[in-house]
Write an enzyme that holds these catalytic residues in place. Sequence first.
Site: not given
Lengths: 393, 89
Positions: A251, A277, A288
Amino acid sequence: MYEWSQAHHELRAEFAPWYEVLSEGHLDADNDPGSDTDSDGGSPIRKWEQVRASGLLRLPFHTEWGGRGLDLLSTMYVLEGLGEGCRDGGLCFSICTQLVSAGIPLQRFGGPELKARYLPGICDGSTITAHAITDPRGGSDVLGMGMTAKPDGDDHWILDGDKVFVTNGPVADLIVVYALTDASLGPFGLTAFLVERGTEGLLAGPDLPKLGLRSSPLGELSLRNCRIPAANVLGRPGLGFAVLDHVMRWEILCSFIVQAGAMRHRLDRCVAHATQRRQFGRPIGSFQMIADQIVEMKIGVENSRRWLYDAAEGVVRGRDVTTDVAIAKVVTSEANVRSALAAVQIFGGRGYLAETGLEKDLRDAVGGTIYSGTTQMQRIRIARMLGLKESQT
Amino acid sequence: MDITEVIREFVVTEYLPDTPADELEVDYDLFRNGVVNSLDLLRLISWLKDQFGIPVDELDIVPENFRTVAAIRDFVESALPAPAERTLS
């Protein structure tokens, strides 16, 4: 690090066309998860028919039962592609539950007759599966479990008790129920039973509202004097702890490699956004502080993949991976939350809107630190494996 | 150190840190007395695999083989090749 063959790449590519289909409409499903509720109270799993058609549910099962016969690592490699390609985290979670909850322990611990009866339906998805582990009183102490099973003659058991947090529970046809059979046997006190939907005394509660993973049904189960054939015991009475350990490895490795795939997708999305953007006359990625966040996302993906695949290789080689699996789970689930939070931040106001899908990612990611053993439980497990003792007081 | 002592030392070190090794009786019930839980058992099995080089299949794990230090010793001895074979190998 494990080397993938050309056959692995081709296998992964084979499933890729399905992910757009499975993702379609996922934002609407997240906003209104109960819109297609059945008359009996269970919400069908979204896109289940397409999931079935994709063949994803067949991955780790022997061809004899209609499976693809893939080993753990190959199964994970395909599932990483699922996480990268499918935007519906809840659906991915239900798929993983279907793969590991009943089919995996049945394949490992079931007798020929049980396998022949159930595995073909599990492989083709006509049988939806779940496993019921958690006691309403909670906690990791299995010997304090309220679900009990008592022998009824030589060929039946009577199960009595309640379970909570059962993924796929509201719609499951077949559930592995862990019950206390003999507390005096300590770790051998636990037994795993296959319980069919429709068993007299079994009641599955409705899908419960939750923070994330909303397209994955989650509910409670009540068993009152449920009479279960002894033939439906997985392994044998008292072997529940080994069954559970086997299942939990699968799992964690399977559902968290899906998350690693989702993190990779999110990273690529953030890199593209930070490149396109512009603010103050330059791409935001040139700042940065934005670059740092994206670098952390990259480290999170790679770190998670390495831990998960390395632990899986250990499973295959028969190494003791108790600690490795716990570390892999903590590393991946926590990296996923950080990655999702960073993505919301990098996208700014748009990241906060539901329509971008990133706030949903964040809500889904929080679940990963809780299910399959919380971060805290994994850390306790690691401490115990280091030989650090529990307080004696 | 013989097999019994190696096992007793491990059990005491891992699960009964406040008990001197020579005070743990070989027939002390580790389950009934709550000494070994399920995680401990998995660790014990893993240790047996490494320490004695014996493959332990999950389906072979029965309570009778792990309930006491003596039972674990018997299990290890039955799983090890006979001494003659060991010498030859």
